[in-house]
Design a protein around this motif. Sequence first.
Motif, PDB file in Angstrom:
ATOM      1  N   TYR A 179       0.842  -1.208   0.000  1.00  0.00           N
ATOM      2  CA  TYR A 179       0.000   0.000   0.000  1.00  0.00           C
ATOM      3  C   TYR A 179       0.877   1.257   0.000  1.00  0.00           C
ATOM      4  O   TYR A 179       0.591   2.222  -0.733  1.00  0.00           O
ATOM      5  CB  TYR A 179      -0.911  -0.022   1.223  1.00  0.00           C
ATOM      6  CG  TYR A 179      -1.761   1.218   1.383  1.00  0.00           C
ATOM      7  CD1 TYR A 179      -2.910   1.394   0.624  1.00  0.00           C
ATOM      8  CD2 TYR A 179      -1.406   2.206   2.305  1.00  0.00           C
ATOM      9  CE1 TYR A 179      -3.689   2.536   0.764  1.00  0.00           C
ATOM     10  CE2 TYR A 179      -2.169   3.343   2.455  1.00  0.00           C
ATOM     11  CZ  TYR A 179      -3.313   3.507   1.692  1.00  0.00           C
ATOM     12  OH  TYR A 179      -4.078   4.635   1.827  1.00  0.00           O
ATOM     13  N   SER A 180       1.957   1.256   0.777  1.00  0.00           N
ATOM     14  CA  SER A 180       2.848   2.418   0.812  1.00  0.00           C
ATOM     15  C   SER A 180       3.504   2.649  -0.539  1.00  0.00           C
ATOM     16  O   SER A 180       3.666   3.798  -0.971  1.00  0.00           O
ATOM     17  CB  SER A 180       3.922   2.219   1.896  1.00  0.00           C
ATOM     18  OG  SER A 180       3.332   2.076   3.175  1.00  0.00           O
ATOM     19  N   ILE A 181       3.862   1.566  -1.220  1.00  0.00           N
ATOM     20  CA  ILE A 181       4.481   1.706  -2.539  1.00  0.00           C
ATOM     21  C   ILE A 181       3.477   2.267  -3.545  1.00  0.00           C
ATOM     22  O   ILE A 181       3.791   3.182  -4.327  1.00  0.00           O
ATOM     23  CB  ILE A 181       5.029   0.342  -3.005  1.00  0.00           C
ATOM     24  CG1 ILE A 181       6.187  -0.098  -2.109  1.00  0.00           C
ATOM     25  CG2 ILE A 181       5.484   0.410  -4.461  1.00  0.00           C
ATOM     26  CD1 ILE A 181       6.681  -1.504  -2.386  1.00  0.00           C
ATOM     27  N   LEU A 182       2.259   1.746  -3.545  1.00  0.00           N
ATOM     28  CA  LEU A 182       1.257   2.197  -4.514  1.00  0.00           C
ATOM     29  C   LEU A 182       0.859   3.645  -4.274  1.00  0.00           C
ATOM     30  O   LEU A 182       0.709   4.428  -5.226  1.00  0.00           O
ATOM     31  CB  LEU A 182       0.029   1.283  -4.448  1.00  0.00           C
ATOM     32  CG  LEU A 182       0.247  -0.162  -4.910  1.00  0.00           C
ATOM     33  CD1 LEU A 182      -1.019  -0.980  -4.724  1.00  0.00           C
ATOM     34  CD2 LEU A 182       0.702  -0.199  -6.362  1.00  0.00           C
ATOM     35  N   VAL A 183       0.675   4.021  -3.015  1.00  0.00           N
ATOM     36  CA  VAL A 183       0.296   5.408  -2.720  1.00  0.00           C
ATOM     37  C   VAL A 183       1.426   6.350  -3.118  1.00  0.00           C
ATOM     38  O   VAL A 183       1.185   7.419  -3.703  1.00  0.00           O
ATOM     39  CB  VAL A 183      -0.048   5.558  -1.228  1.00  0.00           C
ATOM     40  CG1 VAL A 183      -0.262   7.025  -0.871  1.00  0.00           C
ATOM     41  CG2 VAL A 183      -1.303   4.774  -0.889  1.00  0.00           C
ATOM     42  N   GLY A 184       2.670   5.975  -2.820  1.00  0.00           N
ATOM     43  CA  GLY A 184       3.792   6.812  -3.213  1.00  0.00           C
ATOM     44  C   GLY A 184       3.971   6.911  -4.708  1.00  0.00           C
ATOM     45  O   GLY A 184       4.527   7.891  -5.210  1.00  0.00           O
TER      46      GLY A 184
END
Length: 265
Positions: A179-184
């Motif tokens: 999720y952190s990768i996709l949001v970033g």
Amino acid sequence: MEEATQAFVFFWLAGLFLLFGFMLSFFSKVHWQRRAGLFLFGTGLLSLMATPWTLPFSPSSAFGHLLGSLIGPSVLLGVGFYQITFSGNVPVGKLGPGERKIGFVMVVGGVLWLQGMHWWHLTPTYPDEVNRYWFIFWPTMLLGVLAISSGAYGVLAMVGAQRQKEQRLMGGVAFFALYSILVGAFFDGPNVHSERFVSQVFLAAADVFGALVGALFAVLVFALVLVVYERQQPDPDRLEPPNAEQLTQASRMIAQQMEGGDEDE
């Protein structure tokens, strides 16, 4: 002191102290050697973190600046995980039940601190722009956490017995990293743009994939060396089966021991 000599003393020699001190303190069983290793580790770490002042002319000082920026969240995560681990069902060194809650709060604080470095104004900046090593560290850490937690989830699903709680935990960690990768990748931070983050994610993915492939080949080569070595060894000598006299003697001695025979026997 010349710049090359300064760089060698305060950066490269400090890095050698850091690595050698860690290995000595971790692997040695001698008390004074472990203390010496901790001293070397601390000296090297402090020297590297001081490079923004000792080596302001060198691009390597940005690495020391990043280390200093990560000390806070690293301490929170390390101490927090320690308290969570040793306040659970462990045979020795068990902490009190309240320590588990404190450890959980520290872990959450460390994670939020790291997230704030991307999504808030805590981004490591040196000297007047985002630290270039931060662009390497953050995507690599997220991908590493995703790979390790996903692998642990798969292993627990295959061989874990009554490990549903741990499996759900690993799944949650993997989902959070993804999720952190996709949001970033879709939203800009105050100091990090999504395009730059995506390009660094791809570079980090190549590094992580290369490390995993290298580790796999290392394991395969080690297994191959063991197989070749075992095949080259001669068969062990085989003893002849006992004859009737030896069997009779062994039976007599066993009978004497069962009946409480003489201690000389």
